[in-house]
Design a protein around this motif. Structure first.
Motif, PDB file in Angstrom:
ATOM      1  N   GLU A  22      32.146  16.481  10.451  1.00 46.76           N
ATOM      2  CA  GLU A  22      31.528  15.911   9.254  1.00 46.76           C
ATOM      3  C   GLU A  22      30.189  15.288   9.611  1.00 46.76           C
ATOM      4  N   SER A  23      29.224  15.539   8.715  1.00 49.47           N
ATOM      5  CA  SER A  23      27.889  14.960   8.916  1.00 49.47           C
ATOM      6  C   SER A  23      27.929  13.469   8.624  1.00 49.47           C
ATOM      7  N   PRO A  24      27.141  12.698   9.327  1.00 50.60           N
ATOM      8  CA  PRO A  24      27.067  11.263   9.001  1.00 50.60           C
ATOM      9  C   PRO A  24      26.400  11.053   7.651  1.00 50.60           C
ATOM     10  N   ALA A  25      26.505   9.880   7.161  1.00 49.18           N
ATOM     11  CA  ALA A  25      25.907   9.570   5.863  1.00 49.18           C
ATOM     12  C   ALA A  25      24.399   9.838   5.896  1.00 49.18           C
ATOM     13  N   ASP A  26      23.906  10.344   4.756  1.00 52.04           N
ATOM     14  CA  ASP A  26      22.485  10.681   4.676  1.00 52.04           C
ATOM     15  C   ASP A  26      21.625   9.436   4.837  1.00 52.04           C
ATOM     16  N   LEU A  27      20.478   9.658   5.458  1.00 52.89           N
ATOM     17  CA  LEU A  27      19.527   8.575   5.693  1.00 52.89           C
ATOM     18  C   LEU A  27      18.141   9.120   5.362  1.00 52.89           C
ATOM     19  N   ALA A  28      17.823   9.240   4.051  1.00 52.37           N
ATOM     20  CA  ALA A  28      16.563   9.840   3.596  1.00 52.37           C
ATOM     21  C   ALA A  28      15.600   8.751   3.156  1.00 52.37           C
ATOM     22  N   LEU A  29      14.316   9.099   3.166  1.00 47.53           N
ATOM     23  CA  LEU A  29      13.261   8.145   2.819  1.00 47.53           C
ATOM     24  C   LEU A  29      12.154   8.875   2.078  1.00 47.53           C
ATOM     25  N   LYS A  30      11.727   8.310   0.970  1.00 47.55           N
ATOM     26  CA  LYS A  30      10.601   8.831   0.201  1.00 47.55           C
ATOM     27  C   LYS A  30       9.441   7.846   0.298  1.00 47.55           C
ATOM     28  N   GLN A  31       8.259   8.399   0.446  1.00 45.61           N
ATOM     29  CA  GLN A  31       7.062   7.574   0.597  1.00 45.61           C
ATOM     30  C   GLN A  31       6.146   7.811  -0.593  1.00 45.61           C
ATOM     31  N   LEU A  65       3.007   3.633  12.423  1.00 45.69           N
ATOM     32  CA  LEU A  65       4.407   3.814  12.058  1.00 45.69           C
ATOM     33  C   LEU A  65       4.599   3.776  10.548  1.00 45.69           C
ATOM     34  N   ARG A  66       3.864   2.933   9.869  1.00 40.45           N
ATOM     35  CA  ARG A  66       3.977   2.863   8.401  1.00 40.45           C
ATOM     36  C   ARG A  66       3.495   4.153   7.755  1.00 40.45           C
ATOM     37  N   ARG A  67       2.408   4.708   8.289  1.00 40.68           N
ATOM     38  CA  ARG A  67       1.871   5.940   7.691  1.00 40.68           C
ATOM     39  C   ARG A  67       2.799   7.127   7.908  1.00 40.68           C
ATOM     40  N   THR A  68       3.511   7.148   9.036  1.00 46.91           N
ATOM     41  CA  THR A  68       4.324   8.312   9.385  1.00 46.91           C
ATOM     42  C   THR A  68       5.813   7.990   9.363  1.00 46.91           C
ATOM     43  N   ALA A  69       6.219   7.010   8.559  1.00 48.58           N
ATOM     44  CA  ALA A  69       7.623   6.587   8.578  1.00 48.58           C
ATOM     45  C   ALA A  69       8.559   7.683   8.094  1.00 48.58           C
ATOM     46  N   VAL A  70       8.122   8.486   7.169  1.00 45.65           N
ATOM     47  CA  VAL A  70       9.002   9.512   6.594  1.00 45.65           C
ATOM     48  C   VAL A  70       9.289  10.617   7.607  1.00 45.65           C
ATOM     49  N   HIS A  71       8.302  10.974   8.412  1.00 37.62           N
ATOM     50  CA  HIS A  71       8.441  12.136   9.289  1.00 37.62           C
ATOM     51  C   HIS A  71       9.541  11.983  10.335  1.00 37.62           C
ATOM     52  N   PRO A  72       9.617  10.894  11.121  1.00 41.29           N
ATOM     53  CA  PRO A  72      10.693  10.807  12.127  1.00 41.29           C
ATOM     54  C   PRO A  72      12.083  10.797  11.512  1.00 41.29           C
ATOM     55  N   LEU A  73      12.245  10.137  10.364  1.00 36.08           N
ATOM     56  CA  LEU A  73      13.560  10.120   9.732  1.00 36.08           C
ATOM     57  C   LEU A  73      13.955  11.508   9.251  1.00 36.08           C
ATOM     58  N   ALA A  90       0.825  -1.207   0.000  1.00 39.32           N
ATOM     59  CA  ALA A  90       0.000   0.000   0.000  1.00 39.32           C
ATOM     60  C   ALA A  90       0.859   1.256   0.000  1.00 39.32           C
ATOM     61  N   THR A  91       1.996   1.215   0.689  1.00 37.46           N
ATOM     62  CA  THR A  91       2.920   2.339   0.735  1.00 37.46           C
ATOM     63  C   THR A  91       4.306   1.826   0.372  1.00 37.46           C
ATOM     64  N   ILE A  92       4.911   2.465  -0.604  1.00 37.46           N
ATOM     65  CA  ILE A  92       6.232   2.062  -1.070  1.00 37.46           C
ATOM     66  C   ILE A  92       7.248   3.063  -0.527  1.00 37.46           C
ATOM     67  N   PHE A  93       8.302   2.529   0.115  1.00 39.42           N
ATOM     68  CA  PHE A  93       9.347   3.372   0.683  1.00 39.42           C
ATOM     69  C   PHE A  93      10.591   3.264  -0.199  1.00 39.42           C
ATOM     70  N   LEU A  94      11.073   4.409  -0.605  1.00 36.83           N
ATOM     71  CA  LEU A  94      12.262   4.468  -1.451  1.00 36.83           C
ATOM     72  C   LEU A  94      13.392   5.094  -0.641  1.00 36.83           C
ATOM     73  N   ARG A  95      14.455   4.326  -0.426  1.00 34.16           N
ATOM     74  CA  ARG A  95      15.567   4.790   0.393  1.00 34.16           C
ATOM     75  C   ARG A  95      16.562   5.582  -0.446  1.00 34.16           C
ATOM     76  N   ARG A 101      12.199   1.959  16.183  1.00 31.39           N
ATOM     77  CA  ARG A 101      11.137   1.068  15.688  1.00 31.39           C
ATOM     78  C   ARG A 101      10.841   1.329  14.211  1.00 31.39           C
ATOM     79  N   THR A 102      10.879   2.589  13.809  1.00 29.67           N
ATOM     80  CA  THR A 102      10.610   2.902  12.408  1.00 29.67           C
ATOM     81  C   THR A 102      11.654   2.273  11.499  1.00 29.67           C
ATOM     82  N   LEU A 103      12.929   2.380  11.872  1.00 32.25           N
ATOM     83  CA  LEU A 103      13.987   1.776  11.065  1.00 32.25           C
ATOM     84  C   LEU A 103      13.854   0.260  11.028  1.00 32.25           C
ATOM     85  N   LYS A 104      13.501  -0.339  12.158  1.00 26.67           N
ATOM     86  CA  LYS A 104      13.330  -1.787  12.178  1.00 26.67           C
ATOM     87  C   LYS A 104      12.122  -2.204  11.344  1.00 26.67           C
TER      88      LYS A 104
END
Length: 682
Positions: A486-495, A376-384, A293-298, A345-348
């Motif tokens: 230095e900033s850590p590696a990016d950890l972005a998510l598209k929903q 958590l699935r509906r709001t996965a993008v926001h905490p990240l 239902a929701t596709i997450f693109l890392r 929990r969102t990452l897991k």
């Protein structure tokens, strides 16, 4: 208001002018002849003579008499020269005028029949061309009522005519409409020139199959022939038998109409509109069954590929984030314990989704409720996104503060250095220059560097280190600046929602259609009315249509274009993760090619390619085409026959039924759709 008679007012004026009574009557007859000719010459027959006019605040009455003393018997056609000593006057209502009802009162003589064989010994004079026997309204008034009812319905027609002064009711207008349509309906059912029929079903009440009706439509004249109750095979067969000359029968995919046409030996043509429309549910079902239902693109380098494991139900790469990195990110973002738990929990949950686990299985693995998993699935993008923003803000602040302090110290004039101070390489700290520079880059100062020198066995005070630092700050300021974090590696998510993927599939499949119409160029200023300036005030116009656009219409980099490019890139990335998307795009392109090229060979190739497809809905659609092969092939051969326009007729029929406010039964619904203004004027 008192009733005013034309004769009384006319004779009174002429009497005051000194006219004799005989002259007044003669002038009055001429006046009535002129009034009757100019006002009613094209409406009232010439055998009637106008006698008088009366008017009050509600109505205008015209009084007429027959010019001839002879009459024709309406039963046997014999001319009677013998009037009886009796007459009657029945008013006929005409179209209202000046807010008043208009009535025609005709004095009708009773005549004695002169045909001994006629059973009717007496008869009254008739008004051919004006109104039917026993009618209360003229034919002209009835046509007006019917025309208003066809345009807006019986009740709105009644209200409009009453506002104009007419005396009419909703029921009376409905009777006029039904009576006028009855002749046209009988003519439709006895026609022998109908060559092609189109049929479709409508439900008069949404969701109520018991209110289903069947609409029959003439393919050549594009007119509704009849609307019958029911959508069964028996209903369709009974209606088809009323049109024996019809050779072609265009229909949707309903099996009842197909069976009826087969028994009536009609050449069936499956409607192309419905053939393409039926492909939409097939692709939608395929999307529903193969995509989440929701596709997450890392996006970003922070995602680490993980071991996919065994026994997976999906073939996709699995990504995770190491636990130490999760802790570091939470510490950098200064998360509270509750926020850190949600983040973890969102990452897991995202990792479990990559492994193909369902929501219930995720809830069991994470030891939380199913509702929490769904949240958590509906709001996965926001905490990240929140954590990434806080990390970047913290690092930016940590880098800006030492830099600003170093710039401030560099610009400050030090009072402790003499004008001719020795250079830094002559200082007692010079042997430990590299240590001092390394500590300064890490954010140290003379207080933190001096203990290090003491550990190394060097004597001296912190002031010596301080003086050396001041000299280095003037000699090599860039070399001793603190090293930025230095900033850590990016950890972005598209929903992306599943429905968005379906829309993109349709868009990409339709891009290369050969018969696709060219898009119309948009005007440079869409806010400007083409008919000239707006009659509204500037405040009202701005409130309604909004502020005028300040964007340059010639610029290619518009926000819409950027969003469209982003959607295209996301779709390409998701299509790489889910190969089924490419299959669906090819399916749509092949489907479009079949109906755009109108090639039966392409139809055969399409059915052969997809009838054994591993995706169930696509195979089911191809099998349906095979089961209805002749009708589908005829839709490609007979391009000029289609019941696609009938969909618009169905929409109008439903609208006319709804505006009847519960009084538009099937007879009145037939009248609304079968009768046209051309039938009234013709």
């Amino acid at each position: 208001m008192e009733t005013q008679a034309w004769f009384g007012a006319f004779s009174t004026v002429l009497q005051h002018e000194g006219f004799a009574r005989e002259a007044i009557e003669q002038v009055y007859r001429l006046e009535m002849e002129a009034r009757g000719f100019f006002d009613w010459g094209d409406i009232v027959p010439a055998f009637l003579a106008l006698q008088n006019i009366e008017r009050d605040c509600h109505r205008i009455q015209y009084y007429w008499t027959f010019r001839s003393e002879d009459a024709v018997c309406p039963f046997c056609g014999t001319i009677s020269h013998t009037p009886a000593r009796a007459y009657f006057a029945k008013p006929l209502q005409n179209i209202p005028q000046d807010g008043r009802a208009v009535w025609h009162r005709v004095r009708r003589q009773i005549h004695v029949g002169e045909n001994p064989a006629c059973p009717h010994h007496h008869f009254g004079e008739r008004l051919p061309g004006v109104g039917e026997d026993g009618a209360r309204k003229t034919r002209r008034c009835k046509r007006t009522c019917i025309a208003r009812a066809l345009a807006s319905g019986c009740k709105p027609a009644e209200d409009a005519l009453k506002r104009e002064g007419a005396v009419v009711s909703n029921d009376a207008i409905a009777r006029y409409v039904k009576a006028a349509s009855a002749q046209q309906l009988d003519a439709n059912l006895t026609r022998n020139d109908v060559r092609g029929l189109a049929v479709d079903a409508i439900n008069l009440h949404t969701g109520d199959k018991s209110s289903g009706c069947t609409v029959f439509w003439d393919e050549e004249t594009h007119r509704v022939l009849v609307i019958v109750r029911g959508t069964t095979k028996e209903v369709g067969k009974r209606a088809l038998e009323s049109f024996p000359a019809a050779a072609f029968f265009s229909r949707d995919r309903a099996s009842a109409y197909a069976s009826a046409a087969t028994e009536c030996s009609k050449t069936q043509i499956a409607d192309r509109f419905h053939l393409i429309t039926n492909a939409h549910p097939a692709v939608q079902d395929a999307v529903m069954t193969t995509l989440p239902a929701t596709i997450f693109l890392r996006q970003g380098d922070g995602w680490v590929p993980a071991d996919p494991g065994t026994g997976r139900t999906v073939d996709r790469p699995v990504f995770t984030v190491p636990e130490d990195q999760v802790e570091d990110r939470g510490r950098l973002a200064q998360l509270t314990p509750a926020q850190a738990q949600k983040y973890r929990r969102t990452l897991k949950l995202l990792e479990l989704a990559d492994r193909g686990l369902r929501s219930a299985e995720m809830a069991k693995t994470l030891d939380i409720s199913l509702r929490e998993v769904q949240q958590l699935r509906r709001t996965a993008v926001h905490p990240l996104a929140t954590v990434e923003a806080q990390i970047h803000a913290r690092i930016q602040q940590a880098n800006d503060t030492p830099r600003q302090r170093a710039d401030c110290l560099q610009a400050r004039h030090s009072q402790t250095l003499r004008p001719r101070a020795r250079p830094a390489h002559e200082s007692i700290v010079e042997p430990y220059r590299d240590t001092v520079i390394r500590e300064l880059k890490q954010g140290g100062n003379h207080r933190t560097i001096h203990p290090i020198r003491q550990v190394q066995g060097v004597e001296g005070s912190p002031n010596a280190v301080y003086q050396s630092i001041l000299k280095l700050r003037q000699e090599i300021p860039e070399a001793i600046r603190p090293k930025p974090l230095e900033s850590p590696a990016d950890l972005a998510l598209k929903q992306v929602a599943r429905n968005t993927i379906y829309k993109q599939v349709l868009k990409h499949a339709a891009e290369n259609r050969p018969n696709k119409a060219e898009p119309k160029p948009e005007p440079a200023s869409p806010k400007t009315r083409p008919g000239g300036p707006s009659p509204f005030s500037d405040h009202a116009h701005t409130l309604i249509v909004g502020e005028p656009s300040t964007e340059d219409p010639t610029s290619s980099a518009t926000p819409d274009t950027e969003k469209q490019n982003e959607r295209t890139q996301l779709f390409a990335a998701i299509a790489g993760l889910y190969p089924v998307i490419g299959i669906l795009v090819r399916f749509w392109r092949d489907c479009y090619h079949v109906f755009d090229a109108a090639d039966p060979a392409a139809l055969d190739a399409f059915i052969q390619q997809y009838q054994n497809c591993a995706i169930g809905p696509l195979a089911q659609y191809a099998t349906g085409l095979l089961n209805d092969y002749e009708a589908v092939k005829n839709s490609l051969i007979y391009q000029d026959i289609s019941n696609g326009p009938l969909e618009g007729v169905n929409s109008r029929a439903k609208m006319k039924h709804r505006r009847g406010s519960g009084r538009a039964g099937l007879e009145l619904l037939n009248a609304y759709n079968v009768l046209t203004w051309a039938d009234l004027t013709g």
